[in-house]
Design a protein around this motif. Sequence first.
Motif, PDB file in Angstrom:
ATOM      1  N   VAL A 261      42.151  44.673  26.853  1.00  0.00           N
ATOM      2  CA  VAL A 261      41.010  45.153  27.692  1.00  0.00           C
ATOM      3  C   VAL A 261      40.809  43.950  28.873  1.00  0.00           C
ATOM      4  O   VAL A 261      40.656  44.626  30.095  1.00  0.00           O
ATOM      5  N   LEU A 262      40.860  42.887  28.598  1.00  0.00           N
ATOM      6  CA  LEU A 262      40.638  41.861  29.525  1.00  0.00           C
ATOM      7  C   LEU A 262      41.806  41.844  30.501  1.00  0.00           C
ATOM      8  O   LEU A 262      41.549  41.697  31.749  1.00  0.00           O
ATOM      9  N   ALA A 263      43.132  42.097  29.875  1.00  0.00           N
ATOM     10  CA  ALA A 263      44.279  42.094  30.987  1.00  0.00           C
ATOM     11  C   ALA A 263      44.157  43.322  31.706  1.00  0.00           C
ATOM     12  O   ALA A 263      44.306  43.325  33.217  1.00  0.00           O
ATOM     13  N   SER A 264      43.684  44.625  31.310  1.00  0.00           N
ATOM     14  CA  SER A 264      43.503  45.520  32.145  1.00  0.00           C
ATOM     15  C   SER A 264      42.492  45.395  33.242  1.00  0.00           C
ATOM     16  O   SER A 264      42.506  45.900  34.417  1.00  0.00           O
TER      17      SER A 264
ATOM     18  N   ASP B 286      40.890  36.263  37.786  1.00  0.00           N
ATOM     19  CA  ASP B 286      41.783  34.950  37.248  1.00  0.00           C
ATOM     20  C   ASP B 286      41.450  34.592  35.744  1.00  0.00           C
ATOM     21  O   ASP B 286      42.296  34.524  35.114  1.00  0.00           O
ATOM     22  N   GLY B 287      40.052  34.464  35.664  1.00  0.00           N
ATOM     23  CA  GLY B 287      39.838  33.821  34.562  1.00  0.00           C
ATOM     24  C   GLY B 287      39.955  35.058  33.255  1.00  0.00           C
ATOM     25  O   GLY B 287      40.474  34.516  32.044  1.00  0.00           O
ATOM     26  N   MET B 288      39.939  36.085  33.290  1.00  0.00           N
ATOM     27  CA  MET B 288      40.015  37.320  32.418  1.00  0.00           C
ATOM     28  C   MET B 288      41.497  37.218  32.219  1.00  0.00           C
ATOM     29  O   MET B 288      41.913  37.510  31.211  1.00  0.00           O
ATOM     30  N   ALA B 289      42.399  36.950  33.410  1.00  0.00           N
ATOM     31  CA  ALA B 289      43.700  36.985  33.077  1.00  0.00           C
ATOM     32  C   ALA B 289      44.325  35.949  32.116  1.00  0.00           C
ATOM     33  O   ALA B 289      45.093  36.376  31.156  1.00  0.00           O
TER      34      ALA B 289
ATOM     35  N   SER C 129      31.842  38.140  51.240  1.00  0.00           N
ATOM     36  CA  SER C 129      33.006  37.298  51.003  1.00  0.00           C
ATOM     37  C   SER C 129      32.821  36.517  49.714  1.00  0.00           C
ATOM     38  O   SER C 129      33.618  35.953  49.124  1.00  0.00           O
ATOM     39  N   ALA C 130      31.394  35.877  49.835  1.00  0.00           N
ATOM     40  CA  ALA C 130      31.155  35.339  48.495  1.00  0.00           C
ATOM     41  C   ALA C 130      31.369  35.984  47.091  1.00  0.00           C
ATOM     42  O   ALA C 130      31.942  35.455  46.063  1.00  0.00           O
ATOM     43  N   ARG C 131      30.795  37.290  47.267  1.00  0.00           N
ATOM     44  CA  ARG C 131      31.078  38.023  46.146  1.00  0.00           C
ATOM     45  C   ARG C 131      32.486  38.391  45.813  1.00  0.00           C
ATOM     46  O   ARG C 131      32.987  38.477  44.871  1.00  0.00           O
ATOM     47  N   ARG C 132      33.187  38.429  46.915  1.00  0.00           N
ATOM     48  CA  ARG C 132      34.620  38.779  46.750  1.00  0.00           C
ATOM     49  C   ARG C 132      35.328  37.560  45.968  1.00  0.00           C
ATOM     50  O   ARG C 132      36.216  37.599  45.187  1.00  0.00           O
ATOM     51  N   ARG C 133      35.058  36.388  46.384  1.00  0.00           N
ATOM     52  CA  ARG C 133      35.664  35.216  45.785  1.00  0.00           C
ATOM     53  C   ARG C 133      35.262  35.035  44.437  1.00  0.00           C
ATOM     54  O   ARG C 133      36.002  34.800  43.697  1.00  0.00           O
ATOM     55  N   THR C 134      34.051  35.333  44.002  1.00  0.00           N
ATOM     56  CA  THR C 134      33.544  35.506  42.575  1.00  0.00           C
ATOM     57  C   THR C 134      34.181  36.255  41.717  1.00  0.00           C
ATOM     58  O   THR C 134      34.755  36.067  40.675  1.00  0.00           O
ATOM     59  N   GLY C 135      34.304  37.549  42.291  1.00  0.00           N
ATOM     60  CA  GLY C 135      35.259  38.572  41.751  1.00  0.00           C
ATOM     61  C   GLY C 135      36.630  38.264  41.100  1.00  0.00           C
ATOM     62  O   GLY C 135      37.169  38.428  40.207  1.00  0.00           O
ATOM     63  N   LEU C 136      37.269  37.762  42.366  1.00  0.00           N
ATOM     64  CA  LEU C 136      38.675  37.283  42.207  1.00  0.00           C
ATOM     65  C   LEU C 136      38.666  35.887  40.968  1.00  0.00           C
ATOM     66  O   LEU C 136      39.536  36.083  40.466  1.00  0.00           O
ATOM     67  N   ARG C 137      37.793  34.966  41.246  1.00  0.00           N
ATOM     68  CA  ARG C 137      37.520  33.710  40.085  1.00  0.00           C
ATOM     69  C   ARG C 137      37.679  34.612  38.729  1.00  0.00           C
ATOM     70  O   ARG C 137      38.120  34.123  37.692  1.00  0.00           O
TER      71      ARG C 137
ATOM     72  N   THR D 152      43.893  40.660  40.364  1.00  0.00           N
ATOM     73  CA  THR D 152      43.943  39.408  40.100  1.00  0.00           C
ATOM     74  C   THR D 152      44.925  38.602  40.927  1.00  0.00           C
ATOM     75  O   THR D 152      46.079  39.282  41.096  1.00  0.00           O
ATOM     76  N   ALA D 153      44.911  37.405  41.370  1.00  0.00           N
ATOM     77  CA  ALA D 153      45.982  36.853  41.902  1.00  0.00           C
ATOM     78  C   ALA D 153      47.077  36.227  40.713  1.00  0.00           C
ATOM     79  O   ALA D 153      48.177  35.739  40.953  1.00  0.00           O
ATOM     80  N   ARG D 154      46.473  36.145  39.670  1.00  0.00           N
ATOM     81  CA  ARG D 154      47.341  35.691  38.432  1.00  0.00           C
ATOM     82  C   ARG D 154      47.750  36.979  37.882  1.00  0.00           C
ATOM     83  O   ARG D 154      47.490  36.942  36.621  1.00  0.00           O
ATOM     84  N   ARG D 155      48.796  37.732  38.269  1.00  0.00           N
ATOM     85  CA  ARG D 155      49.369  38.609  37.700  1.00  0.00           C
ATOM     86  C   ARG D 155      50.227  38.625  36.670  1.00  0.00           C
ATOM     87  O   ARG D 155      50.363  39.219  35.290  1.00  0.00           O
ATOM     88  N   PHE D 156      51.025  37.440  36.347  1.00  0.00           N
ATOM     89  CA  PHE D 156      51.839  37.106  35.075  1.00  0.00           C
ATOM     90  C   PHE D 156      51.158  36.860  33.835  1.00  0.00           C
ATOM     91  O   PHE D 156      51.383  37.353  32.961  1.00  0.00           O
ATOM     92  N   PRO D 157      49.846  36.080  33.940  1.00  0.00           N
ATOM     93  CA  PRO D 157      49.200  35.916  32.864  1.00  0.00           C
ATOM     94  C   PRO D 157      48.537  37.196  32.398  1.00  0.00           C
ATOM     95  O   PRO D 157      48.444  37.358  31.206  1.00  0.00           O
TER      96      PRO D 157
END
Length: 90
Positions: free
Chosen positions: A44-47, A17-20, A6-14, A54-59
């Motif tokens: 590349v970053l958006a892809s 989101d930063g990449m978005a 779960s810690a790896r999952r949170r870091t991956g999502l963060r 990502t939780a930030r699909r619009f950006p």
Amino acid sequence: MEVTASARRRTGLRDADGMAVASLVMGLIGLLVMNLILGPAAIVLASLALSRSTARRFPALAGLGLGLCDLVVYGTLVATDDSVSWTFSG
């Protein structure tokens, strides 16, 4: 010390989101300067952000679109100026 899934999952999502957000910023800046570098970087970053759910699909989608626009703007400027670079002087 073992890192839980779960810690790896949170870091991956963060990270995704930063990449978005980074793709959106690079796409916006790329419209004005360095379109040939920032456009593909935004794509590349958006892809990557979209592939990592990502939780930030619009950006991410906006960054993808702006990255493509960067390349279109660069192609248009090169085609009208008949050179590989473009300048503001006339």
